[in-house]
Write an enzyme that holds these catalytic residues in place. Structure first.
Site, short mmCIF file in Angstrom:
data_model
loop_
_atom_site.label_atom_id
_atom_site.label_comp_id
_atom_site.label_asym_id
_atom_site.label_seq_id
_atom_site.Cartn_x
_atom_site.Cartn_y
_atom_site.Cartn_z
N ARG A 1 13.20 -2.71 -1.97
CA ARG A 1 11.97 -2.79 -2.72
C ARG A 1 11.52 -1.33 -2.98
O ARG A 1 11.88 -0.31 -2.34
CB ARG A 1 10.75 -3.25 -1.49
CG ARG A 1 10.95 -4.56 -1.20
CD ARG A 1 9.86 -5.20 -0.35
NE ARG A 1 8.44 -5.29 -1.36
CZ ARG A 1 7.15 -5.55 -0.72
NH1 ARG A 1 7.05 -5.46 0.53
NH2 ARG A 1 6.42 -5.82 -1.78
N ASN B 1 -0.97 1.68 -3.86
CA ASN B 1 -1.12 0.64 -2.81
C ASN B 1 -1.13 -0.70 -3.26
O ASN B 1 -1.04 -0.83 -4.74
CB ASN B 1 -2.41 0.97 -2.10
CG ASN B 1 -2.54 0.16 -0.64
OD1 ASN B 1 -1.52 -0.03 0.18
ND2 ASN B 1 -3.50 -0.52 -0.24
N LYS B 2 -1.29 -1.79 -2.62
CA LYS B 2 -1.30 -3.17 -3.20
C LYS B 2 -2.18 -3.28 -4.42
O LYS B 2 -3.16 -2.90 -4.31
CB LYS B 2 -1.78 -4.08 -2.12
CG LYS B 2 -1.85 -5.43 -2.35
CD LYS B 2 -0.51 -6.06 -2.99
CE LYS B 2 0.68 -5.85 -2.16
NZ LYS B 2 1.92 -6.09 -2.55
N ASP C 1 1.53 2.74 0.08
CA ASP C 1 2.91 2.77 -0.02
C ASP C 1 3.75 4.07 -0.43
O ASP C 1 4.86 4.12 -0.16
CB ASP C 1 3.29 1.58 -1.10
CG ASP C 1 3.02 0.04 -0.24
OD1 ASP C 1 1.89 -0.16 -0.38
OD2 ASP C 1 3.81 -0.32 0.32
N GLN D 1 -2.08 -11.30 1.51
CA GLN D 1 -1.94 -10.34 2.88
C GLN D 1 -2.98 -10.24 3.78
O GLN D 1 -3.31 -10.12 4.94
CB GLN D 1 -1.17 -8.99 2.63
CG GLN D 1 0.13 -9.01 2.17
CD GLN D 1 0.39 -9.14 0.88
OE1 GLN D 1 -0.48 -9.53 -0.02
NE2 GLN D 1 1.56 -8.57 0.12
O1 MRU Z 1 3.69 -6.01 -0.64
P1 MRU Z 1 3.43 -5.19 0.96
O2 MRU Z 1 2.67 -6.38 1.59
O3 MRU Z 1 4.61 -4.82 1.57
O4 MRU Z 1 2.33 -4.50 0.71
C1 MRU Z 1 1.59 -3.82 1.59
C2 MRU Z 1 0.76 -2.87 1.39
O5 MRU Z 1 0.50 -2.51 0.06
C3 MRU Z 1 -0.03 -2.00 2.52
O6 MRU Z 1 -1.35 -1.59 2.11
C4 MRU Z 1 0.78 -0.83 2.62
O7 MRU Z 1 2.26 -0.83 2.67
C5 MRU Z 1 0.24 0.26 3.60
S1 MRU Z 1 0.90 -0.49 5.22
C6 MRU Z 1 0.17 0.41 6.27
#
Ligand code: MRU
Length: 367
Positions: free
Chosen positions: A94, A258-259, A248, A207
C-alpha cells in the site's frame, strides 16, 4: 491506566511456535472473524486486501511479515536476495502510509547486524514484537496528551458534553490497541468526562460507519454516525468542539495525509474556528518529505468500491450498485491536509504545532 473494555487488532498466540493472529476487518461490524498469518504472502495479502488496515497496524503486520519471510528463507542460499524482494513487495503493498516502509527498514537494519541465520530469525521476531509493543505504548501516550485537550474543553464548557468529530477509523483496529485519534477519547471516557463522538461514515469503505462505530459501541462511548458531508453543518451549529483524526504520513513540515475527506473537515473546522488535531505517532512521520500535497503518494483504489455499496441484509453480505453503468469513476484513498489548517500534532512525545520547528522540538534527534 488499563485499556479495560477494549481489545487488540493483532496479537501473538502460541502453538508450538508463536503465531500472529489478527481480526479480519473486512467482516466487521457484522461478524468478528480472526485469522492466523502463517506465511509472508498471507501477511502481504492481509495488507493489500485491507483485512488489516490503518497505518500503525499495517506497519506492525509488515514487521511480522518480514519475520515470516526470514523463517521461510532461512535455508536459502540466496537469502539476502529473497529478503530484499520480500522487503520491496511489502513496501509496495500500500503506497500512502509510511509505516510500512518504516517497519520494513527497521527489520532490514536488524537483520544486517548478524550473519548467523538462527540469530537473524530470533532478532526478526524480537524486533517485530518490539515494533508492536512500542506502537501500543505510543498510542497510549498520545491518549494521555490528547486527554489534556479534552479536559480543557470540558472545563471551559463547565461539564457540558464535549463533542468530538473523527474521520475514518484511527481506533485500536487501526493500531493494535488504543488507537491514535481514539486514544484521547477512550481515556477521557474512562475518566468520566462527558463526551460524544461524531463518526464520519467514510465512504467508500465505511471505516467510520463499520469500524469506529463498532469500536465505540463495544466501549459504550456515546457516538452518532453521520454521512461524510454533515460535518460542516454540525460545525456551523456549534455541535463540534474539536476534530481529531489519524494520519498515514505526515511530512517533516507538518502536512498530513489521511483518509480522503480529512482535508474538507479541516477546511470546515478552520472556517468555524474549531481546533483540528492530527494524532501522529512518530512511525507515521516521513522526515524525508516537506510538501505533502506534491510529495506524498496517494493510493488510488478499485472503482468497484465507489460503484457498489456493501452491507449486510438480514445476515447476508450484499453489494448493490449505486452508479449508472458507463459512468466513469475515480477512487482516491487519501488526501493531504496542509499544515496551516492543523491546530496541532498529538505525538507520543507531546503536542506540537504542525511545523518543522514544532516537530524538531519534540524529536531533536531528527535535526
Ligand atoms: O485505508 P485505511 O483504512 O487503511 O485508512 C486508514 C486511515 O486513513 C487512518 O485514519 C490512518 O491510517 C490513521 S490510523 C491510526
Amino acid at each position: 491506566m488499563k485499556q479495560e473494555t477494549l481489545t487488540r487488532a493483532l496479537w501473538l498466540t502460541e502453538d508450538t511456535e508463536p503465531v500472529v493472529r489478527m481480526i479480519d476487518q473486512r467482516f466487521l461490524p457484522h461478524r468478528l472473524v480472526t485469522r492466523d498469518l502463517k506465511t509472508f504472502q498471507e501477511a502481504v495479502e492481509a495488507v493489500t486486501t485491507m483485512a488489516v488496515r490503518g497505518a500503525p497496524l499495517i506497519g506492525v503486520t509488515a514487521a511480522f511479515g518480514m519475520w515470516l519471510a526470514v523463517l521461510e528463507s532461512a535455508q536459502a542460499e540466496d537469502f539476502e536476495e529473497k529478503i530484499g524482494q520480500a522487503a520491496l513487495q511489502m513496501k509496495q503493498s500500500r503506497p500512502t502510509a509510511v509505516n510500512l516502509a518504516w517497519a520494513v527498514d527497521r527489520m532490514l537494519a536488524v537483520l544486517k547486524q548478524t550473519e548467523d541465520r538462527e540469530k537473524k530469525q530470533q532478532a526478526a521476531f524480537e524486533t517485530a514484537r518490539a515494533v508492536m509493543e512500542e506502537e501500543i505504548e505510543c498510542c497510549r501516550k498520545i491518549g494521555e496528551y490528547g486527554l489534556a485537550l479534552i479536559e480543557e474543553i470540558a472545563r471551559r464548557k463547565q461539564g457540558k458534553t464535549v463533542n468530538i468529530l473523527t474521520h475514518c477509523n484511527a481506533g485500536w483496529l487501526a493500531c493494535v490497541a488504543w488507537g491514535t485519534a481514539t486514544s484521547p477519547i477512550y481515556q477521557a471516557f474512562q475518566k468520566g468526562i462527558e463526551i460524544h463522538v461524531w463518526v464520519d461514515e467514510t465512504r467508500p469503505r465505511n471505516q467510520g460507519a463499520g469500524l469506529t462505530a463498532w469500536e465505540l459501541l463495544q466501549a459504550k462511548v456515546p457516538h452518532t454516525v453521520i454521512v461524510d458531508n454533515a460535518g460542516g453543518h454540525l460545525m456551523q451549529h456549534g455541535q463540534v468542539d474539536m476534530v481529531i483524526t489519524g494520519t498515514d504520513r505526515t511530512t517533516a513540515c507538518g502536512d498530513a495525509a489521511n483518509k480522503i475527506g480529512t482535508y474538507l473537515k479541516a477546511l470546515a473546522a478552520r472556517d468555524n474556528q474549531i481546533p483540528f488535531y492530527i494524532a501522529a505517532p512518530s512511525s507515521s512521520i516521513d522526515w524525508s518529505l516537506s510538501d505533502g500535497v506534491d510529495e506524498i503518494p496517494i493510493e488510488e483504489r478499485s472503482a468497484d468500491e465507489v460503484i457498489y455499496v456493501e452491507g449486510d441484509y438480514r445476515g447476508e453480505r450484499l453489494a448493490v450498485r449505486v452508479t449508472p453503468e458507463g459512468s466513469p469513476v475515480s477512487n482516491y484513498g487519501f488526501d493531504v491536509t496542509p499544515a496551516r489548517l492543523i491546530t496541532g500534532l498529538i505525538t507520543e512525545r507531546g503536542i506540537c504545532p504542525a511545523t518543522r520547528e514544532g516537530l524538531l522540538r519534540l524529536f531533536p534527534e531528527r535535526k
